[in-house]
Design a protein around this motif. Structure first.
Motif, PDB file in Angstrom:
ATOM      1  N   UNK A   1       0.831  -1.214   0.000  1.00 36.75           N
ATOM      2  CA  UNK A   1       0.000   0.000   0.000  1.00 36.75           C
ATOM      3  C   UNK A   1       0.871   1.273   0.000  1.00 36.75           C
ATOM      4  N   UNK A   2       1.969   1.226   0.755  1.00 39.58           N
ATOM      5  CA  UNK A   2       2.862   2.390   0.809  1.00 39.58           C
ATOM      6  C   UNK A   2       3.444   2.689  -0.565  1.00 39.58           C
ATOM      7  N   UNK A   3       3.728   1.643  -1.331  1.00 37.40           N
ATOM      8  CA  UNK A   3       4.269   1.840  -2.682  1.00 37.40           C
ATOM      9  C   UNK A   3       3.232   2.501  -3.570  1.00 37.40           C
ATOM     10  N   UNK A   4       1.984   2.034  -3.430  1.00 40.45           N
ATOM     11  CA  UNK A   4       0.910   2.580  -4.276  1.00 40.45           C
ATOM     12  C   UNK A   4       0.606   4.033  -3.937  1.00 40.45           C
ATOM     13  N   UNK A   5       0.606   4.360  -2.645  1.00 41.69           N
ATOM     14  CA  UNK A   5       0.121   5.670  -2.225  1.00 41.69           C
ATOM     15  C   UNK A   5       1.189   6.757  -2.157  1.00 41.69           C
ATOM     16  N   UNK A   6       2.440   6.419  -2.353  1.00 37.94           N
ATOM     17  CA  UNK A   6       3.498   7.432  -2.267  1.00 37.94           C
ATOM     18  C   UNK A   6       3.396   8.412  -3.436  1.00 37.94           C
ATOM     19  N   UNK A   7       3.196   9.712  -3.158  1.00 38.77           N
ATOM     20  CA  UNK A   7       3.084  10.691  -4.257  1.00 38.77           C
ATOM     21  C   UNK A   7       4.387  10.846  -5.040  1.00 38.77           C
ATOM     22  N   UNK A   8       5.481  10.383  -4.464  1.00 42.39           N
ATOM     23  CA  UNK A   8       6.772  10.488  -5.163  1.00 42.39           C
ATOM     24  C   UNK A   8       7.044   9.237  -5.993  1.00 42.39           C
ATOM     25  N   UNK A   9       6.391   8.157  -5.663  1.00 45.82           N
ATOM     26  CA  UNK A   9       6.706   6.892  -6.308  1.00 45.82           C
ATOM     27  C   UNK A   9       8.100   6.422  -5.940  1.00 45.82           C
ATOM     28  N   UNK A  10       8.505   6.763  -4.704  1.00 47.57           N
ATOM     29  CA  UNK A  10       9.898   6.439  -4.348  1.00 47.57           C
ATOM     30  C   UNK A  10       9.993   5.242  -3.394  1.00 47.57           C
ATOM     31  N   UNK A  11       8.854   4.638  -3.064  1.00 51.31           N
ATOM     32  CA  UNK A  11       8.925   3.428  -2.229  1.00 51.31           C
ATOM     33  C   UNK A  11       8.944   2.216  -3.160  1.00 51.31           C
ATOM     34  N   UNK A  12       9.900   1.353  -2.957  1.00 51.72           N
ATOM     35  CA  UNK A  12      10.055   0.224  -3.882  1.00 51.72           C
ATOM     36  C   UNK A  12      10.513  -1.031  -3.146  1.00 51.72           C
ATOM     37  N   UNK A  13      10.483  -2.118  -3.860  1.00 48.01           N
ATOM     38  CA  UNK A  13      10.961  -3.369  -3.290  1.00 48.01           C
ATOM     39  C   UNK A  13      12.466  -3.445  -3.476  1.00 48.01           C
ATOM     40  N   UNK A  14      13.154  -3.773  -2.392  1.00 51.62           N
ATOM     41  CA  UNK A  14      14.614  -3.886  -2.492  1.00 51.62           C
ATOM     42  C   UNK A  14      14.990  -5.253  -3.057  1.00 51.62           C
ATOM     43  N   UNK A  15      16.268  -5.376  -3.388  1.00 53.24           N
ATOM     44  CA  UNK A  15      16.737  -6.654  -3.946  1.00 53.24           C
ATOM     45  C   UNK A  15      16.554  -7.801  -2.966  1.00 53.24           C
ATOM     46  N   UNK A  16      16.628  -7.459  -1.662  1.00 57.02           N
ATOM     47  CA  UNK A  16      16.468  -8.518  -0.651  1.00 57.02           C
ATOM     48  C   UNK A  16      14.999  -8.865  -0.440  1.00 57.02           C
ATOM     49  N   UNK A  17      14.121  -8.193  -1.153  1.00 58.58           N
ATOM     50  CA  UNK A  17      12.698  -8.518  -1.032  1.00 58.58           C
ATOM     51  C   UNK A  17      11.966  -7.713   0.031  1.00 58.58           C
ATOM     52  N   UNK A  18      12.625  -6.681   0.579  1.00 63.23           N
ATOM     53  CA  UNK A  18      11.939  -5.824   1.547  1.00 63.23           C
ATOM     54  C   UNK A  18      11.397  -4.579   0.852  1.00 63.23           C
ATOM     55  N   UNK A  19      10.583  -3.810   1.571  1.00 60.95           N
ATOM     56  CA  UNK A  19      10.047  -2.562   1.022  1.00 60.95           C
ATOM     57  C   UNK A  19      10.792  -1.404   1.671  1.00 60.95           C
ATOM     58  N   UNK A  20      11.253  -0.458   0.845  1.00 57.65           N
ATOM     59  CA  UNK A  20      12.024   0.666   1.391  1.00 57.65           C
ATOM     60  C   UNK A  20      11.832   1.918   0.541  1.00 57.65           C
TER      61      UNK A  20
END
Lengths: 298, 86, 384
Positions: free
Chosen positions: B39-58
């Motif tokens: 949800x954080x990835x979808x709602x970020x107005x910057x589009x700067x939240x993404x999945x990291x290579x280790x599979x976490x969200x950051x």
């Protein structure tokens, strides 16, 4: 199919932190995909996304003037048709560019039946120029040109009903949406793009700076607008309402209290008559679109 | 760089504007509590939240403006806003 | 092939030969015959174009912006109030560097409302960044459309162009015209292939905004391109002459000017009347000549100076008035002849369709010889 991982609205844009319009731009480009040409009207979104040479748009994008986005889009659509090209044309304009200054161009483009999708990001005032009222400003909202004062409760008129106006033009698909419901919004954008002819989606996009709330509340406030019935998410196909989001309604003051633009309704003293008038508007919405979920009596 | 005819540009240049410098509060993601609902990835107005290579969200702190929508809307309590240290 | 054709129809046919892919226009007197004829061509499959019947002129030119940016050769036509409604869009087209060509059937601007000819409409857009061609007759009106597209679309120019011809006086007049053919124009005017366009395969942002760091330079570049287009006009006009026998390489054209003592400067259809008046005055022994200005923007300052340096006095005819100052052409000519010591007098003539005849030209020559000028000519003092 919408690719959730597709980012076509780039980082580095200059929108305020927590901007509802910036989120709308991201969601629209995600839903529309790469084969899209975006036409913007002058306004916050245009300004925060394209100071030369720092464009945030990863799809072809054009801005000409404040009031002519639909006419520019008409020309693009005609040109693409002539060239046998298949890109979709999507307009993104604010409520001032849509409800007010762009009205003639929109009416012309919809009457002519161009194959385009018009997205109005509705933040309910002219934010780019400093929060002046527009035809989309809600009743009693205090703006810099409709300030609340000793003899005024702010904006004296309710919102213009743009979706109905465009439905009356014969638009095959008209919808309202909210950035608080991103999946629903993106589906509507996708549906509009895939419907031939001029389609309209009006998305509620709260503005923390203009409405007076903290940037982290943008989505929460958009949700409250739906939950109080002051904003209704619906779909119209060929002029008929086919779907509206149902809610267990909350009193309007839960929404009004969260924003500085309505503060004069509560301070220095509570304006019961005004709040009741706004509640009546929500009640009317609820009746018109049949959005109330009736709870079973215990 | 020569001026582009007609004030045009190709994508990419907005990234020159590192909006992370605007931040006052910083979202800190708790990997333990995160369910990766996205949800954080979808709602970020910057589009700067993404999945990291280790599979976490950051979030990408280069661009995160610290608006706090992610923390506010997280269905759990995986994101905390902390005062930026400068 | 020589044909006797109405000016508007000849222009429409010339536009057809230019193969515009998108046309967006709104009807306004006296431009209507052009857009009607084009609509007929499209309806009869004689012209393979998208024709957008917009709701007003503002949208006409706005639609042209979209079509041009998407990569199509684009055309519109208007006049007077229509052009005034396009004011904002005109500046935008030029700043966005889109080579749209638009015919202007010149007409007065209200108030008071007037459907009749003068050149206030296009002259008022002189600062917008469009090239401005003015036709003396309908032959020139057609030919200038081919030249206009060639020049506008040149990669070093990329600016829009007006082709102006006087409303009614030319637009509704039948004249013998040597109409070229589609093959002729296909040889002269190459297919439009812009190096940049709105295209999902190569996304570009068009119409970004410029901060004070850049705006000044963008305007400089437009001015430079417009000034440098003089060489392109010369080249295209010369090539046109080599191919079809009518040479448009010069931006100004002298008529019996070589030994003239009094020069008249004018643009548009009044040049024809002026030539006739000059012939008669020459027969009476008066050394009078004409300098016709075919291109008003970019203004051929050096050419004007060169052509006039030998004369004793200059009378400039203006079918426009910069209210509170002088006629626009007069101001340009005065600038061109600054320091030359040659007296330049301006005459505001023929506003709102007031007929200008040979006798008026002769009277103006008599006035300039007496040193009288910088005035409204031919005022009906009885109604003042």
């Amino acid at each position: 199919m919408i690719d959730k991982n597709l980012e076509l609205f780039d980082c580095g844009h200059r929108a305020c932190g927590g901007c509802g319009a910036a989120l709308a731009a991201r969601l629209v480009t995600k839903a529309a995909g790469k084969d899209t040409i975006v036409v913007s009207a002058t306004g916050c979104m245009e300004v925060f996304s394209t100071p030369y040479p720092e464009t945030a748009w990863k799809v072809p994008w054009i801005h000409s003037l404040f009031e002519n986005a639909s006419a520019v889009a008409s020309g693009i659509e005609a040109s693409l048709k002539k060239q046998g090209r298949t890109e979709k044309v999507v307009i993104m304009a604010g409520d001032g560019a849509t409800f007010d200054i762009g009205m003639i161009c929109i009416s012309g483009a919809f009457e002519r039946g161009h194959d385009l999708t018009y997205i109005c990001y509705d933040n309910e005032a002219y934010m780019n120029t400093g929060i002046q009222r527009s035809g989309a400003t809600p009743y009693d909202a205090s703006t810099t040109t409709s300030p609340a004062g000793k003899c005024s409760f702010g904006n004296k008129r309710p919102k213009k009903d743009m979706p109905q106006i465009l439905a009356a033009h014969g638009a095959p698909y008209v919808a309202t949406a909210s950035i608080a419901y991103p999946a629903d919004f993106m589906q509507k954008v996708e549906k509009a793009i895939n419907t031939k002819g001029p389609c309209y989606v009006q998305v509620h996009a709260p503005c923390c700076t203009g409405w007076g709330f903290e940037g982290n509340q943008t989505v929460a406030i958009a949700k409250l607008a739906i939950e109080t019935g002051l904003w209704v998410n619906f779909e119209m196909v060929d002029g008929k309402v086919v779907k509206a989001k149902k809610v267990v309604r909350k009193p309007v003051e839960e929404y009004l209290k969260t924003q500085k633009r309505f503060r004069h309704l509560f301070k220095p003293k509570r304006q019961d008559a005004e709040i009741a008038a706004i509640q009546a508007m929500a009640d009317k919405n609820a009746e018109k679109y049949a959005i109330d979920i009736k709870l079973k009596k215990e | 760089m020569a001026l582009a005819v007609g004030c045009r540009a190709r994508p990419g240049k907005s990234r020159d504007n590192k909006t992370g410098s605007w931040r006052v509060f910083k979202p800190v993601f708790d990997r333990e509590k995160c369910t990766q609902c996205g949800l954080c990835m979808t709602l970020c107005p910057e589009g700067c939240v993404h999945e990291t290579e280790e599979g976490f969200v950051a979030p990408d702190y280069t661009y995160c403006k610290g608006c706090g929508i992610c923390a506010e809307e997280c269905p759990g309590t995986a994101i905390a806003m902390k005062q930026e240290e400068k | 092939m020589m044909e006797i054709t109405e000016g508007s129809h000849a222009v429409a046919e010339a536009v057809k030969f230019c193969r515009p892919q998108v046309i967006a226009a709104y009807p306004i007197t006296p431009q209507t015959h052009i857009v009607e004829a084009l609509a007929e061509y499209v309806a009869n499959c004689e012209l393979d174009a998208e024709y957008i019947t917009v709701e007003n002129e503002f949208s006409a030119l706005s639609a042209c912006i979209g079509a041009s940016a998407a990569g199509s050769r684009t055309y519109s036509a208007t006049t007077s109030q229509g052009l005034a409604l396009m004011f904002e869009v005109c500046f935008n087209v030029a700043g966005m560097r889109l080579p749209i060509v638009m015919s202007i059937a010149n007409r007065a601007l209200g108030a008071p409302l007037s459907i009749w000819n003068d050149q206030q409409d296009s002259i008022s857009l002189r600062d917008s960044g469009w090239l401005q061609f003015y036709a003396e007759d309908n032959q020139e009106a057609t030919d200038l459309h081919y030249i206009a597209y060639r020049v506008a679309e040149e990669s070093s120019v990329l600016l829009p162009a007006f082709v102006c011809f006087d409303g009614f006086i030319l637009s509704h007049t039948y004249e013998p015209i040597d109409m070229l053919t589609q093959d002729d124009i296909d040889r002269f005017l190459p297919k439009y292939t812009p190096s940049e366009r709105l295209d999902a395969a190569d996304p570009i942002s068009f119409g970004m905004y410029a901060t004070p760091e850049y705006y000044h330079e963008f305007r400089y570049e437009m001015d430079r391109a417009l000034k440098e287009s003089k060489a392109i006009i010369h080249k295209a006009g010369k090539e046109f002459g080599q191919m079809f026998g009518r040479d448009y390489s010069a931006m100004v054209e002298g008529y019996r000017l070589e030994d003239a003592e009094t020069a008249i400067v004018a643009l548009g259809s009044i040049c024809g009347t002026t030539k006739d008046a000059i012939d008669e005055m020459r027969d009476e022994g008066k050394k009078v000549g004409l300098l016709k200005i075919r291109v008003f923007r970019p203004f051929p300052t050096e050419d004007v100076a060169k052509a006039l340096l030998h004369v004793k006095r200059v009378a400039v005819l203006d079918k426009n008035i910069s209210l509170g100052a002088k006629g626009a052409v007069t101001l340009e000519v005065k600038d061109a002849l600054y320091n030359s010591g040659i007296p330049v007098k301006g005459y505001i003539i023929g506003l709102g369709g007031r007929d200008v005849r040979k006798k008026d030209i002769k009277e103006i020559v008599a006035l300039v010889e007496k040193g009288q000028g910088d005035m409204f000519y031919g005022l009906r003092t009885e109604v003042l």
